[in-house]
Design a protein around this motif. Structure first.
Motif, PDB file in Angstrom:
ATOM      1  N   ASP A 186      30.562  16.114   4.473  1.00  0.00           N
ATOM      2  CA  ASP A 186      31.880  16.549   4.960  1.00  0.00           C
ATOM      3  C   ASP A 186      31.991  16.805   6.493  1.00  0.00           C
ATOM      4  OD1 ASP A 186      32.200  16.206   2.165  1.00  0.00           O
ATOM      5  OD2 ASP A 186      32.651  18.464   1.819  1.00  0.00           O
ATOM      6  N   VAL A 187      30.991  17.625   6.825  1.00  0.00           N
ATOM      7  CA  VAL A 187      31.381  17.964   8.337  1.00  0.00           C
ATOM      8  C   VAL A 187      31.186  16.986   9.406  1.00  0.00           C
ATOM      9  CG1 VAL A 187      30.168  19.659  10.221  1.00  0.00           C
ATOM     10  CG2 VAL A 187      30.658  20.757   7.880  1.00  0.00           C
ATOM     11  N   LEU A 243      16.176  28.480  13.529  1.00  0.00           N
ATOM     12  CA  LEU A 243      17.397  29.002  12.665  1.00  0.00           C
ATOM     13  C   LEU A 243      17.762  30.076  13.794  1.00  0.00           C
ATOM     14  CD1 LEU A 243      15.632  28.933   9.435  1.00  0.00           C
ATOM     15  CD2 LEU A 243      17.929  27.956   9.737  1.00  0.00           C
ATOM     16  N   GLU A 244      16.940  30.902  14.597  1.00  0.00           N
ATOM     17  CA  GLU A 244      17.464  31.908  15.264  1.00  0.00           C
ATOM     18  C   GLU A 244      18.185  31.166  16.418  1.00  0.00           C
ATOM     19  OE1 GLU A 244      16.679  35.385  15.813  1.00  0.00           O
ATOM     20  OE2 GLU A 244      16.241  35.017  13.623  1.00  0.00           O
ATOM     21  N   LYS A 245      17.873  30.202  16.809  1.00  0.00           N
ATOM     22  CA  LYS A 245      18.669  29.495  18.226  1.00  0.00           C
ATOM     23  C   LYS A 245      20.099  29.072  17.422  1.00  0.00           C
ATOM     24  CE  LYS A 245      18.377  25.931  21.671  1.00  0.00           C
ATOM     25  NZ  LYS A 245      17.487  24.814  22.245  1.00  0.00           N
ATOM     26  N   ASN A 246      20.060  28.804  16.468  1.00  0.00           N
ATOM     27  CA  ASN A 246      21.300  28.236  15.711  1.00  0.00           C
ATOM     28  C   ASN A 246      22.517  29.342  15.555  1.00  0.00           C
ATOM     29  OD1 ASN A 246      22.655  25.963  14.267  1.00  0.00           O
ATOM     30  ND2 ASN A 246      22.377  27.414  12.458  1.00  0.00           N
ATOM     31  N   ASN A 247      21.820  30.564  15.224  1.00  0.00           N
ATOM     32  CA  ASN A 247      22.732  31.611  15.110  1.00  0.00           C
ATOM     33  C   ASN A 247      23.602  31.909  16.118  1.00  0.00           C
ATOM     34  OD1 ASN A 247      21.823  32.427  12.576  1.00  0.00           O
ATOM     35  ND2 ASN A 247      19.988  33.642  13.300  1.00  0.00           N
ATOM     36  N   LYS A 248      23.297  31.483  17.337  1.00  0.00           N
ATOM     37  CA  LYS A 248      24.221  31.578  18.465  1.00  0.00           C
ATOM     38  C   LYS A 248      25.264  30.461  18.386  1.00  0.00           C
ATOM     39  CE  LYS A 248      20.148  33.518  20.975  1.00  0.00           C
ATOM     40  NZ  LYS A 248      19.129  33.208  22.312  1.00  0.00           N
ATOM     41  N   GLU A 249      25.277  29.604  17.671  1.00  0.00           N
ATOM     42  CA  GLU A 249      26.156  28.330  17.937  1.00  0.00           C
ATOM     43  C   GLU A 249      27.662  29.105  16.975  1.00  0.00           C
ATOM     44  OE1 GLU A 249      26.004  25.564  18.907  1.00  0.00           O
ATOM     45  OE2 GLU A 249      23.960  24.865  19.026  1.00  0.00           O
ATOM     46  N   ASN A 250      28.531  28.276  17.416  1.00  0.00           N
ATOM     47  CA  ASN A 250      29.935  28.412  16.821  1.00  0.00           C
ATOM     48  C   ASN A 250      29.826  28.467  15.218  1.00  0.00           C
ATOM     49  OD1 ASN A 250      31.153  25.828  15.668  1.00  0.00           O
ATOM     50  ND2 ASN A 250      31.086  25.478  18.144  1.00  0.00           N
ATOM     51  N   ASN A 251      30.673  28.932  14.473  1.00  0.00           N
ATOM     52  CA  ASN A 251      30.584  29.055  12.999  1.00  0.00           C
ATOM     53  C   ASN A 251      30.629  27.598  12.333  1.00  0.00           C
ATOM     54  OD1 ASN A 251      30.541  31.876  13.111  1.00  0.00           O
ATOM     55  ND2 ASN A 251      32.587  32.177  12.579  1.00  0.00           N
ATOM     56  N   TYR A 252      31.259  26.919  12.856  1.00  0.00           N
ATOM     57  CA  TYR A 252      31.542  25.667  12.171  1.00  0.00           C
ATOM     58  C   TYR A 252      30.021  24.607  12.265  1.00  0.00           C
ATOM     59  CZ  TYR A 252      33.640  21.048  11.297  1.00  0.00           C
ATOM     60  OH  TYR A 252      34.395  19.789  10.705  1.00  0.00           O
ATOM     61  N   LYS A 254      27.395  26.327  13.158  1.00  0.00           N
ATOM     62  CA  LYS A 254      26.322  27.081  12.699  1.00  0.00           C
ATOM     63  C   LYS A 254      25.912  26.908  11.088  1.00  0.00           C
ATOM     64  CE  LYS A 254      25.389  31.896  11.958  1.00  0.00           C
ATOM     65  NZ  LYS A 254      25.926  33.430  12.230  1.00  0.00           N
ATOM     66  N   LYS A 255      27.023  26.797  10.383  1.00  0.00           N
ATOM     67  CA  LYS A 255      26.953  26.456   8.931  1.00  0.00           C
ATOM     68  C   LYS A 255      26.439  25.360   8.834  1.00  0.00           C
ATOM     69  CE  LYS A 255      29.865  26.248   4.907  1.00  0.00           C
ATOM     70  NZ  LYS A 255      31.091  26.348   4.155  1.00  0.00           N
TER      71      LYS A 255
END
Length: 545
Positions: A186-187, A243-252, A254-255
């Motif tokens: 979807d994304v 995953l730690e690095k990904n936490n800094k991404e925007n929500n879209y 990141k999810k």
């Protein structure tokens, strides 16, 4: 070359403690005299080396006639070098293979045993070509790819594995279900297709997920990720860092990427478990396990390591070489051209080449600037083109050949095939037809298929004339503009400069010719590379009617 005050103090402490018992005046005289000689030492060493090299060049007469070629002075200096670590930065068509063959002949002539020379290259094709040239001179030198070297190290230390063939795609197929990746699909489609996303998603939900075109792309992305992950010799713990690095991404993002990373981790664990249970290894394991084995294991007593195509080496392969040198104290000679580094997608890391002196101390760097294939005019064009990326190593390539207009541009509007057919009817001499993508072959009549190849496959080849097709500004044009999936940023070597690798690939394409290039360009939508060349090199380009 003068020493600074800090170095003077070190010398004083090391060499003059005995003179402290003498009077101050005598000590100063002795110190002054020693330092004067010390400052002259580099100059005296250089002069001595020049005399020694001159004698060697006279002694080894084969350097003046090897396969009908006379090596130039830089090539001779490389062949006769006794530096611990040597990096040779070559230009296209600069005779690097000739230099390598001459280097091996010299080592054998001076008494080095064939078994003491480790000759490495990156592909089976390159290994076969080098072996063939060595056999002409009756030299039985084993030329290995890095993977064959890794297997040999494992075998010699008592480790035997079966090679895993096409295992990963099957594991992915068995693991994936539509529900597991629906959110990712979807994304992904919302990012690519914008307003069309809802329609496409609705369509995807009505068919079996694995039968869509997207699944092939999705599966290839997973394969690429895991291969690059292993290429870096990462451990499973690295997913935590991602995953730690990904936490800094925007929500879209990141999810989406969080789901993707957990999926990749699970597939990776399944894959590794399969390999372990079945005593199998893949190509990455051949390197990674060899590095680990050498911590405690043994290796043949090599004295010289010679590496071809060094610009395409990966981080793990570089570490393997470093480990072998630690075990054997062998001298290293690596040769390559950073302007032709075109395998980032398989894990090559250009920094291993450009930072050679940082990885291997006491390094001498040579540049093969004299080229024998291309005209000076083409070299002038390509130097300007490739050095737009300032991270590339600066080279001033020189040729004695001159062709006033080495680039001929043929425009087409709709029917590229007709223009190409007319060109091929008139062309004389041997030629290559190069495309950016495999699909470019669809332009050709069947009788011309044997002359066509992608630029990647043409690397190392040459022809009288080169024709480059499909030069248009599109995703599948040249440069290719297809963007990697966002998830690959965690394992890819990022090129900071836009289209950096595509620029290097275009350089490879244009430098295959011994005369001129013929460029087939979409008149209504020309390649941005072609537009750049025309804008900056009008005097060297001819527009054909």
């Amino acid at each position: 070359m003068y020493i600074n005050l800090e170095e003077e103090n070190k010398i004083e402490k090391k060499y003059y403690p005995l003179y402290l018992k003498y009077n101050h005046g005598l000590y100063k005289i002795v110190k002054r005299d020693f330092l004067k000689k010390y400052r002259l030492l580099p100059f005296l060493i250089q002069k001595n080396n020049e005399v020694y090299l001159k004698k060697l060049k006279q002694l080894y007469k084969f350097l003046n006639n090897l396969d009908g070629y006379k090596l130039d002075e830089i090539q001779k200096n490389i062949v006769l070098s006794e530096e611990k670590n040597t990096l040779v930065i070559a230009g296209a068509g600069s005779g690097k293979t000739l230099t390598l063959v001459a280097r091996i002949i010299y080592l054998l002539k001076k008494g080095v045993r064939p078994s003491e020379i480790l000759c490495l290259t990156l592909t089976n094709k390159c290994a076969s070509n080098l072996k063939e040239k060595l056999q002409k001179h009756h030299m039985k030198i084993e030329v290995l790819t890095f993977h064959k070297l890794g297997l040999a190290i494992l075998r010699d230390n008592g480790y035997f594995f079966e090679i895993a063939s096409d295992v990963l795609p099957k594991i992915i197929d068995d693991f994936i279900t539509y529900n597991k990746v629906k959110d990712l699909v979807d994304v992904r489609f919302k990012i690519i297709n914008g307003e069309e996303a809802d329609e496409i998603i609705s369509y995807m939900q009505t068919i079996i997920f694995k039968e869509t075109n997207y699944y092939a792309y999705f599966k290839q992305t997973i394969i690429t990720f895991i291969n690059l992950f292993k290429n870096h010799n990462y451990s499973i713990d690295k997913f935590h860092d991602f995953l730690e690095k990904n936490n800094k991404e925007n929500n879209y993002i990141k999810k989406r990427n969080e789901k993707y990373l957990y999926l990749l981790k699970a597939i990776y664990e399944n894959y590794e478990s399969y390999l372990q249970i079945n005593n199998k290894i893949d190509f990455n394991d051949m390197i990674n396990k060899a590095i680990k084995v050498l911590d405690m294991g043994t290796i043949k007593k090599y004295k010289y390591i010679i590496i071809d195509e060094y610009q395409d080496i990966s981080w793990a392969k570089g570490m393997l070489i470093k480990k072998i040198q630690e075990k054997t104290d062998a001298s290293i000679l690596a040769i390559g051209d950073d302007w032709q580094s075109i395998y980032r997608f398989t894990g090559s890391d250009l920094s291993v080449f450009t930072d050679f002196a940082q990885h291997f101390r006491y390094t001498k760097i040579f540049k093969l600037n004299n080229t024998y294939r291309n005209s000076q005019e083409l070299l002038t064009i390509m130097n300007k083109f490739i050095m737009k990326n300032q991270s590339q190593v600066k080279k001033d390539l020189i040729s004695c050949k001159s062709i006033r207009t080495p680039l001929l541009i043929y425009y087409y509007e709709k029917n590229q095939k007709t223009v190409l057919t007319n060109i091929l009817k008139k062309i004389k001499g041997n030629y290559l037809i190069l495309g950016r993508n495999n699909d470019d072959i669809n332009l050709l009549a069947k009788k011309y298929y044997k002359y066509f190849m992608t630029v990647h496959k043409a690397k190392g080849l040459e022809a009288d004339k080169v024709i480059i097709v499909n030069l248009e500004n599109s995703n599948l044009g040249f440069p290719n503009k297809i963007v990697d999936d966002d998830i690959l940023k965690y394992v890819s070597i990022k090129d900071e400069y836009l289209y950096a690798e595509e620029r290097r690939l275009f350089y490879v394409a244009l430098t295959r010719t011994k005369t001129y290039n013929i460029l087939l360009v979409n008149k209504n939508n020309p390649s941005i590379f072609v537009e750049e060349l025309i804008k900056e090199n009008k005097e060297y380009i001819k527009i054909m009617n």
